[in-house]
Scaffold this active site. Structure first.
Site, PDB file in Angstrom:
ATOM      1  CG  ASP A 161      -4.264  -0.226   9.943  1.00 52.52           C
ATOM      2  OD1 ASP A 161      -4.217   0.742   9.150  1.00 52.52           O
ATOM      3  OD2 ASP A 161      -3.283  -0.610  10.618  1.00 52.52           O
TER       4      ASP A 161
ATOM      5  CB  CYS B  91      -0.926   0.019   1.220  1.00 57.40           C
ATOM      6  SG  CYS B  91      -2.265   1.214   1.074  1.00 57.40           S
TER       7      CYS B  91
HETATM    8  O1  LIG Z   1      -0.662   4.790   4.186  1.00 56.25           O
HETATM    9  C1  LIG Z   1      -1.085   5.862   4.619  1.00 56.25           C
HETATM   10  O2  LIG Z   1      -0.414   6.901   4.662  1.00 56.25           O
HETATM   11  C2  LIG Z   1      -2.500   5.965   5.112  1.00 56.25           C
HETATM   12  C3  LIG Z   1      -2.986   7.193   5.559  1.00 56.25           C
HETATM   13  C4  LIG Z   1      -4.306   7.276   6.020  1.00 56.25           C
HETATM   14  C5  LIG Z   1      -5.141   6.159   6.006  1.00 56.25           C
HETATM   15  C6  LIG Z   1      -4.663   4.923   5.558  1.00 56.25           C
HETATM   16  C7  LIG Z   1      -3.342   4.827   5.120  1.00 56.25           C
HETATM   17  N1  LIG Z   1      -2.834   3.598   4.699  1.00 56.25           N
HETATM   18  C8  LIG Z   1      -3.717   2.499   4.618  1.00 56.25           C
HETATM   19  C9  LIG Z   1      -3.141   1.145   4.498  1.00 56.25           C
HETATM   20  O3  LIG Z   1      -3.828   0.245   4.001  1.00 56.25           O
HETATM   21  C10 LIG Z   1      -1.830   0.820   5.148  1.00 56.25           C
HETATM   22  O4  LIG Z   1      -1.207  -0.197   4.397  1.00 56.25           O
HETATM   23  C11 LIG Z   1      -2.117   0.305   6.555  1.00 56.25           C
HETATM   24  O5  LIG Z   1      -2.606   1.386   7.328  1.00 56.25           O
HETATM   25  C12 LIG Z   1      -0.881  -0.306   7.196  1.00 56.25           C
HETATM   26  O6  LIG Z   1       0.148   0.640   7.231  1.00 56.25           O
HETATM   27  P1  LIG Z   1       1.536   0.242   7.964  1.00 56.25           P
HETATM   28  O7  LIG Z   1       1.201   0.036   9.425  1.00 56.25           O
HETATM   29  O8  LIG Z   1       2.435   1.411   7.704  1.00 56.25           O
HETATM   30  O9  LIG Z   1       2.026  -1.026   7.324  1.00 56.25           O
END
Ligand SMILES: O=C(O)c1ccccc1NCC(=O)[C@H](O)[C@H](O)COP(=O)(O)O
Length: 220
Positions: free
Chosen positions: A139, A9
């Site tokens: 999440d 993502c």
């Molecule tokens: O990725 C972002 O910046 C974000 C911002 C606001 C809402 C969602 C966002 N990402 C969504 C996703 O699906 C991410 O992959 C998920 O939150 C996991 O992120 P991480 O903990 O950094 O792997």
């Protein structure tokens, strides 16, 4: 043994899209939330998505967007599915998905007090609300909504639900094999854990993440 699907993502660059596809990602996430450091415009996403080959899904991620905002993105960027990552009601998710004719993942941001029953109830509510509901993405609850690299207690996920969820939140190259072995989710999703900097992915980390998932699958 069911193969654990992989979503990468927060893609913002062509080389990162290529790296994710080459590593075998099943889905690519594009963030249409302007406050995110991984934000892409509809035009940028349209260009990135045009390079995505068949059989790799493109996921458009929104936070509290209006129907018109989602329609405007859909007109330019050919995404395959939606991901609602904000405070949207189930009814709002269903209405927006119907307006653009795309399936949607509903994100449940897990808090310390969230129970397995809460997760099952949310899934049932979504399934009753829309035939376009494709599943829950779990999440960790953070004020910034997502992409925070924070882990929640995977033990809260009922065994009966695990094969239908996308497990997300603070996964890393080093933690994902254990997550897959413990939870056996339908898919795993990652953003910060495969980056050099916010919005800038690291191809070697993407490769290592996918390899760790495959190794855990083989041990299943
Ligand atoms: O990725 C972002 O910046 C974000 C911002 C606001 C809402 C969602 C966002 N990402 C969504 C996703 O699906 C991410 O992959 C998920 O939150 C996991 O992120 P991480 O903990 O950094 O792997």
């Amino acid at each position: 043994m069911q193969r654990t699907r992989i979503k990468i993502c927060g893609l913002t660059r062509p080389q990162d899209v290529q790296a994710a596809v080459a590593a075998g990602a099943d889905a690519l996430g594009f963030v249409f939330y302007a406050k995110s450091p991984r934000y892409v415009t509809a035009a940028q996403a349209g260009a990135l998505m045009s390079a995505v080959p068949p059989f790799v899904s493109t996921v458009a991620l929104f936070v509290n967007a209006s129907i018109d905002e989602v329609r405007a993105v859909a007109a330019v960027a050919p995404f395959a599915q939606l991901q609602f990552h904000g405070d949207e009601t189930v009814e709002q998710c269903a209405a927006i998905a119907a307006a653009v004719g795309k399936p949607f993942m509903r994100v449940l941001r897990v808090r310390p007090e969230t129970s397995g029953a809460d997760l099952l109830a949310e899934e049932a509510l979504c399934r009753a609300a829309s035939p376009l509901f494709s599943g829950l993405l779990l999440d960790t609850f953070v004020d910034a909504y997502g992409g925070a690299g924070k882990v929640f207690d995977w033990g809260v996920i009922p065994a009966g639900l695990a094969p239908r969820v996308v497990l997300s939140g603070g996964l890393t190259v080093d933690s994902v094999a254990g997550a897959v072995r413990q939870v056996r989710p339908y898919a795993v999703d990652i953003s910060s854990g495969v980056e050099q900097a916010k919005g800038i992915k690291d191809g070697a980390k993407i490769d290592a993440f996918a390899a760790a998932v495959r190794m855990a699958d083989r041990e299943g």
